[in-house]
Design a protein around this motif. Structure first.
Motif, PDB file in Angstrom:
ATOM      1  N   ALA A  48       0.825  -1.217   0.054  1.00  0.00           N
ATOM      2  CA  ALA A  48       0.061  -0.120  -0.125  1.00  0.00           C
ATOM      3  C   ALA A  48       0.851   1.333  -0.016  1.00  0.00           C
ATOM      4  CB  ALA A  48      -0.835  -0.017   1.127  1.00  0.00           C
ATOM      5  N   ALA A  49       1.982   1.236   0.765  1.00  0.00           N
ATOM      6  CA  ALA A  49       2.893   2.228   0.716  1.00  0.00           C
ATOM      7  C   ALA A  49       3.680   2.627  -0.530  1.00  0.00           C
ATOM      8  CB  ALA A  49       4.055   2.335   1.873  1.00  0.00           C
ATOM      9  N   ARG A  50       3.537   1.578  -1.458  1.00  0.00           N
ATOM     10  CA  ARG A  50       4.237   1.823  -2.641  1.00  0.00           C
ATOM     11  C   ARG A  50       3.177   2.205  -3.969  1.00  0.00           C
ATOM     12  NH1 ARG A  50       9.122   0.301  -1.174  1.00  0.00           N
ATOM     13  NH2 ARG A  50       9.957   0.614  -3.376  1.00  0.00           N
ATOM     14  N   LEU A  51       2.024   2.275  -3.776  1.00  0.00           N
ATOM     15  CA  LEU A  51       0.912   2.389  -4.816  1.00  0.00           C
ATOM     16  C   LEU A  51       0.738   4.065  -4.840  1.00  0.00           C
ATOM     17  CD1 LEU A  51      -1.551  -0.480  -4.112  1.00  0.00           C
ATOM     18  CD2 LEU A  51       0.308  -0.533  -5.696  1.00  0.00           C
ATOM     19  N   ASP A  52       0.458   4.426  -6.199  1.00  0.00           N
ATOM     20  CA  ASP A  52       0.296   5.877  -6.536  1.00  0.00           C
ATOM     21  C   ASP A  52      -0.670   6.210  -7.458  1.00  0.00           C
ATOM     22  OD1 ASP A  52       0.671   8.447  -5.963  1.00  0.00           O
ATOM     23  OD2 ASP A  52       2.573   8.573  -7.216  1.00  0.00           O
ATOM     24  N   GLY A  53      -1.188   7.275  -7.558  1.00  0.00           N
ATOM     25  CA  GLY A  53      -2.361   7.401  -8.508  1.00  0.00           C
ATOM     26  C   GLY A  53      -3.600   7.060  -8.008  1.00  0.00           C
ATOM     27  N   HIS A  54      -4.682   6.677  -9.086  1.00  0.00           N
ATOM     28  CA  HIS A  54      -5.922   6.135  -8.933  1.00  0.00           C
ATOM     29  C   HIS A  54      -5.853   4.586  -9.229  1.00  0.00           C
ATOM     30  CE1 HIS A  54     -10.159   6.532  -8.316  1.00  0.00           C
ATOM     31  NE2 HIS A  54     -10.220   5.802  -9.393  1.00  0.00           N
ATOM     32  N   GLY A  55      -6.411   3.945  -8.313  1.00  0.00           N
ATOM     33  CA  GLY A  55      -6.416   2.523  -8.476  1.00  0.00           C
ATOM     34  C   GLY A  55      -7.804   2.002  -8.438  1.00  0.00           C
ATOM     35  N   LEU A  56      -7.914   0.433  -8.727  1.00  0.00           N
ATOM     36  CA  LEU A  56      -8.874  -0.290  -8.525  1.00  0.00           C
ATOM     37  C   LEU A  56      -8.706  -1.461  -7.825  1.00  0.00           C
ATOM     38  CD1 LEU A  56     -11.744  -0.476  -9.991  1.00  0.00           C
ATOM     39  CD2 LEU A  56     -10.742  -1.798 -11.695  1.00  0.00           C
ATOM     40  N   ILE A  57      -9.697  -1.676  -6.816  1.00  0.00           N
ATOM     41  CA  ILE A  57      -9.689  -2.909  -5.803  1.00  0.00           C
ATOM     42  C   ILE A  57     -10.915  -3.817  -6.195  1.00  0.00           C
ATOM     43  CG2 ILE A  57      -9.767  -3.603  -3.469  1.00  0.00           C
ATOM     44  CD1 ILE A  57      -8.217  -1.252  -2.780  1.00  0.00           C
ATOM     45  N   PHE A  58     -10.417  -5.018  -6.427  1.00  0.00           N
ATOM     46  CA  PHE A  58     -11.458  -6.051  -6.619  1.00  0.00           C
ATOM     47  C   PHE A  58     -12.007  -6.460  -5.173  1.00  0.00           C
ATOM     48  CE2 PHE A  58      -9.442  -7.452 -10.992  1.00  0.00           C
ATOM     49  CZ  PHE A  58      -9.926  -6.255 -11.338  1.00  0.00           C
ATOM     50  N   ASN A  59     -13.162  -7.020  -5.172  1.00  0.00           N
ATOM     51  CA  ASN A  59     -13.739  -7.138  -4.046  1.00  0.00           C
ATOM     52  C   ASN A  59     -14.756  -8.206  -3.955  1.00  0.00           C
ATOM     53  OD1 ASN A  59     -14.508  -7.013  -1.107  1.00  0.00           O
ATOM     54  ND2 ASN A  59     -15.836  -5.673  -1.454  1.00  0.00           N
ATOM     55  N   ALA A  60     -14.508  -9.336  -3.442  1.00  0.00           N
ATOM     56  CA  ALA A  60     -15.253 -10.643  -3.300  1.00  0.00           C
ATOM     57  C   ALA A  60     -15.767 -10.938  -1.883  1.00  0.00           C
ATOM     58  CB  ALA A  60     -14.766 -11.800  -3.844  1.00  0.00           C
ATOM     59  N   GLY A  61     -15.059 -10.436  -0.926  1.00  0.00           N
ATOM     60  CA  GLY A  61     -15.582 -10.685   0.426  1.00  0.00           C
ATOM     61  C   GLY A  61     -14.648 -10.019   1.523  1.00  0.00           C
ATOM     62  N   GLU A  62     -14.643 -10.592   2.604  1.00  0.00           N
ATOM     63  CA  GLU A  62     -13.815 -10.246   3.838  1.00  0.00           C
ATOM     64  C   GLU A  62     -12.500  -9.750   3.625  1.00  0.00           C
ATOM     65  OE1 GLU A  62     -13.006  -9.376   7.739  1.00  0.00           O
ATOM     66  OE2 GLU A  62     -14.807  -9.626   6.704  1.00  0.00           O
ATOM     67  N   PHE A  63     -11.807 -10.542   2.593  1.00  0.00           N
ATOM     68  CA  PHE A  63     -10.322  -9.972   2.519  1.00  0.00           C
ATOM     69  C   PHE A  63     -10.197  -8.998   1.280  1.00  0.00           C
ATOM     70  CE2 PHE A  63     -10.286 -13.807   4.780  1.00  0.00           C
ATOM     71  CZ  PHE A  63      -9.211 -13.643   5.955  1.00  0.00           C
ATOM     72  N   GLY A  64     -11.062  -8.854   0.466  1.00  0.00           N
ATOM     73  CA  GLY A  64     -11.171  -7.967  -0.525  1.00  0.00           C
ATOM     74  C   GLY A  64     -11.347  -6.421   0.277  1.00  0.00           C
ATOM     75  N   ASP A  80     -18.156 -11.647  -8.227  1.00  0.00           N
ATOM     76  CA  ASP A  80     -19.060 -12.641  -7.968  1.00  0.00           C
ATOM     77  C   ASP A  80     -18.525 -13.860  -7.287  1.00  0.00           C
ATOM     78  OD1 ASP A  80     -18.340 -14.477  -9.609  1.00  0.00           O
ATOM     79  OD2 ASP A  80     -19.785 -13.846 -11.403  1.00  0.00           O
ATOM     80  N   GLN A  81     -19.667 -14.601  -6.774  1.00  0.00           N
ATOM     81  CA  GLN A  81     -19.238 -15.730  -5.864  1.00  0.00           C
ATOM     82  C   GLN A  81     -18.483 -16.818  -6.728  1.00  0.00           C
ATOM     83  OE1 GLN A  81     -21.873 -17.064  -2.924  1.00  0.00           O
ATOM     84  NE2 GLN A  81     -21.941 -15.184  -1.975  1.00  0.00           N
ATOM     85  N   GLU A  82     -18.299 -16.683  -8.083  1.00  0.00           N
ATOM     86  CA  GLU A  82     -17.658 -17.409  -8.884  1.00  0.00           C
ATOM     87  C   GLU A  82     -16.416 -17.014  -9.338  1.00  0.00           C
ATOM     88  OE1 GLU A  82     -19.881 -19.134 -12.151  1.00  0.00           O
ATOM     89  OE2 GLU A  82     -21.061 -20.396 -10.688  1.00  0.00           O
ATOM     90  N   GLY A  83     -15.886 -16.001  -8.739  1.00  0.00           N
ATOM     91  CA  GLY A  83     -14.510 -15.309  -8.769  1.00  0.00           C
ATOM     92  C   GLY A  83     -14.555 -14.396 -10.274  1.00  0.00           C
ATOM     93  N   GLN A  84     -15.465 -14.061 -10.926  1.00  0.00           N
ATOM     94  CA  GLN A  84     -15.661 -13.350 -11.936  1.00  0.00           C
ATOM     95  C   GLN A  84     -15.931 -11.947 -11.875  1.00  0.00           C
ATOM     96  OE1 GLN A  84     -14.888 -14.989 -15.069  1.00  0.00           O
ATOM     97  NE2 GLN A  84     -14.549 -16.496 -13.502  1.00  0.00           N
ATOM     98  N   TRP A  85     -15.415 -11.089 -12.572  1.00  0.00           N
ATOM     99  CA  TRP A  85     -15.648  -9.418 -12.499  1.00  0.00           C
ATOM    100  C   TRP A  85     -15.817  -9.094 -14.011  1.00  0.00           C
ATOM    101  CZ3 TRP A  85     -11.215  -7.055 -14.828  1.00  0.00           C
ATOM    102  CH2 TRP A  85     -10.200  -7.756 -14.903  1.00  0.00           C
ATOM    103  N   ASP A  86     -16.363  -7.783 -14.023  1.00  0.00           N
ATOM    104  CA  ASP A  86     -16.622  -7.034 -15.123  1.00  0.00           C
ATOM    105  C   ASP A  86     -15.395  -6.449 -15.945  1.00  0.00           C
ATOM    106  OD1 ASP A  86     -17.755  -5.660 -17.349  1.00  0.00           O
ATOM    107  OD2 ASP A  86     -18.982  -4.557 -16.258  1.00  0.00           O
ATOM    108  N   LEU A  87     -14.957  -6.782 -16.871  1.00  0.00           N
ATOM    109  CA  LEU A  87     -13.789  -6.474 -17.639  1.00  0.00           C
ATOM    110  C   LEU A  87     -14.037  -5.189 -18.293  1.00  0.00           C
ATOM    111  CD1 LEU A  87     -10.843  -6.708 -18.542  1.00  0.00           C
ATOM    112  CD2 LEU A  87     -11.655  -7.807 -20.658  1.00  0.00           C
ATOM    113  N   SER A  88     -15.378  -4.686 -18.462  1.00  0.00           N
ATOM    114  CA  SER A  88     -15.416  -3.502 -19.028  1.00  0.00           C
ATOM    115  C   SER A  88     -15.340  -2.108 -17.967  1.00  0.00           C
ATOM    116  CB  SER A  88     -17.115  -3.334 -19.567  1.00  0.00           C
ATOM    117  OG  SER A  88     -17.862  -3.570 -18.361  1.00  0.00           O
ATOM    118  N   GLN A  89     -15.361  -2.566 -16.659  1.00  0.00           N
ATOM    119  CA  GLN A  89     -15.058  -1.685 -15.595  1.00  0.00           C
ATOM    120  C   GLN A  89     -13.723  -1.403 -15.713  1.00  0.00           C
ATOM    121  OE1 GLN A  89     -17.739  -0.312 -14.312  1.00  0.00           O
ATOM    122  NE2 GLN A  89     -18.402  -1.637 -12.403  1.00  0.00           N
ATOM    123  N   LEU A  90     -12.790  -2.432 -15.997  1.00  0.00           N
ATOM    124  CA  LEU A  90     -11.344  -2.078 -15.737  1.00  0.00           C
ATOM    125  C   LEU A  90     -11.001  -0.950 -16.911  1.00  0.00           C
ATOM    126  CD1 LEU A  90      -8.509  -2.691 -14.660  1.00  0.00           C
ATOM    127  CD2 LEU A  90      -8.285  -4.450 -16.519  1.00  0.00           C
TER     128      LEU A  90
END
Length: 527
Positions: free
Chosen positions: A237-253, A273-283
């Motif tokens: 976290a200390a090394r990230l910069d700029g605007h980012g995107l975090i994937f969130n599926a649950g507690e550890f996201g 989602d609960q099958e580990g998939q996410w919307d590529l268009s968001q990226l």
């Protein structure tokens, strides 16, 4: 299947009859009576723990904390301390074996620990002194009672129990995602006197460990910190910069989101989602400078799909804490990968790792401990025993062992299904950990405790698991297919039994976790 639990009022009649069979008919401490039942004189003050199989009380013992104890009433002086007395230990003949006694002892020790007492006081029959001493009981007075029913006053402290010959037998095997079951070689190395952390030997071990990890991850630079995976993620976290995107599926996201907020990062969140998939268009729409995600969402036991990130041109940070070691995976596309020693790498917890595509540059405005550029190679105090144990664990973690996670997970799923419990599994299921939902009318905490009494630790105590009413079983440590088969069958049978109706076609049988066999065990704690 044996279930260990505190007795209820409806169990008292069976307790009185087992008490009579044991301490009148077998060990003649009391005269016979036509009712063939014996109500203990301290019955109203006792807490009874029982073992129950097929609705029958097959084992019991009584705990009592009120002084004077029965031994004191017989003139025996109890050592100074805060004690609890165990009495009326009895096991029916078909179930007299070490496994039954071990389950009852685990339950009793758990109860005694919650009461915060110094230890346990018993009157142990002279015929079973070898057994009691094996469990750490120590005599503190001369034998008492008539020749035909002679007993020795004994105590068991926590330290004596954990140092006893039987402690390893009673210690439940870890099916946790951490701490995991370590090998004997790893445990042996951890017990040795530490070498200086700045010695040449420690530096050599550190270099060797980091080189092996770099090869396993697919990134050339590995930095080793003392701490948990949380520390490694703080360093990222200390090394990230700029605007980012975090994937969130649950507690550890959610935890990655918290890391980012604490250092003031700018970011959006994409739901997985609960099958580990996410919307590529968001990226594509957000076009972030960096993406941060867990690989295995531990709370669900699923892998998040990382495939689209393999060719993405931004900074990629992967929390692979619950993934590394459970499968062969090439993370060379990523810029940062975090993981730790206490999970599928099969070492004790305490080492946190950050693997990087490029050497760390200085981050002078962050906490000194998180500036990875200082680790050249050892910047701060390091645990030489943990490093040496890590080297052993990596030698033991062969490709065959990594593949074994999938074999063991399949064994667990088959055992659940064969015993009547179907668990929905998606293609993204991790081979390292599975989440099993307990029916809403039942308690995941109760199931978790029953498994601990049977000799297996599973995950159920975290708040997020309690809220979801789930347990988790992990293959990450030195576990075996037999363990998975036994645990899967017990879970299925327990749930089936608890949810059974009058229309059900009977209970399931689990031979390895509670069916009588020919092992011998003789009861004998005085009343």
């Amino acid at each position: 299947m044996i279930v260990y639990r505190k007795a209820e009022v409806s169990d008292f009649e069976a307790i009185h009859r087992l008490n009579y069979e044991t301490f009148v008919e077998e060990i003649p401490q009391h005269p016979p009576n036509p009712e063939r039942r014996l109500v203990d004189k301290f019955h109203e003050e006792n807490t009874y723990w029982i073992g129950e199989a097929d609705g029958e009380v097959i084992a019991m013992c009584a705990l009592r904390g009120k002084r004077p104890f029965s031994l004191e009433q017989k003139g025996v002086r109890i050592p100074e301390g805060n004690w609890i007395e165990i009495r009326l230990l009895a096991v029916t003949k078909p179930y007299r074996r070490n496994r039954t006694f071990a389950g009852l002892m685990r339950a009793v020790i758990d109860d005694a620990t919650e009461r915060d007492v110094d230890g346990i006081v018993i009157s142990g029959t002279t015929r079973e002194q070898v057994l009691y001493r094996r469990f750490g009981f120590v005599p503190f007075a001369d034998p008492i009672g008539p020749e035909e029913a002679r007993y020795v006053p004994m105590v068991l402290t926590r330290s004596a129990f954990y140092e006893s010959k039987s402690a390893s037998t009673l210690r439940p095997k870890s099916l946790l995602a951490g701490p995991v079951e370590c090998s004997e070689r790893v445990r042996g190395r951890l017990s040795m006197q530490p070498r200086p952390h700045r010695s040449n030997e420690t530096g050599r071990v550190l270099d060797a460990v980091q080189q092996k990890l770099a090869e396993r991850i697919g990134l050339p630079h590995v930095y080793t910190l003392l701490g948990s995976g949380t520390v490694a993620n703080d360093a990222v976290a200390a090394r990230l910069d700029g605007h980012g995107l975090i994937f969130n599926a649950g507690e550890f996201g959610e935890r990655l989101i918290d890391h980012a907020r604490r250092v003031g990062l700018s970011f959006d969140v994409v739901a997985v989602d609960q099958e580990g998939q996410w919307d590529l268009s968001q990226l594509e729409r957000i076009a972030p400078d960096w993406v941060w995600t867990v690989h295995c969402e531990t709370s669900l036991g699923i892998f998040i799909n990382l495939e689209p990130l393999h060719t993405w041109q931004g900074i990629v940070a992967i929390d692979a804490i619950s993934a590394v070691g459970t499968l062969v995976y090439d993370y060379s596309f990523a810029d940062y990968v975090t993981f730790s020693s206490g999970k599928a790498l099969r070492n004790a917890p305490g080492l946190a790792f950050v693997a990087m595509k490029h050497p760390a540059i200085a981050t002078p405005h962050t906490a000194r401990y998180l500036d990875l550029s200082l680790y050249q190679p050892i910047a701060f105090t390091q645990s030489e025993p943990l490093l040496a144990a890590m080297a052993i664990a990596l030698d033991e973690l062969t490709e065959e062992e990594v593949v074994s996670h999938s074999v063991k997970m399949t064994t667990l799923l088959n055992a659940l299904q064969e015993n009547g419990l179907t668990v929905d599994v998606c293609p993204a299921q991790s081979p390292g950990i599975i989440t099993i939902r307990v029916p809403c009318e039942l308690s995941s905490v109760e199931l978790g405790r029953q498994l601990s009494y049977q000799g297996y630790l599973v995950q159920y105590e975290s708040d997020y698991l309690k809220r979801a009413n789930v347990i988790q079983v992990s293959t990450m440590g030195w576990t075996t297919p037999r363990m998975m088969r036994d645990v899967g069958a017990y879970i299925a049978q327990w749930i089936q039994q608890k949810t059974a109706t009058s229309e059900s076609n009977g209970s399931l049988i689990l031979e390895s976790l509670g069916v009588p066999n020919d092992e011998s065990f003789v009861r004998g704690v005085s009343n």
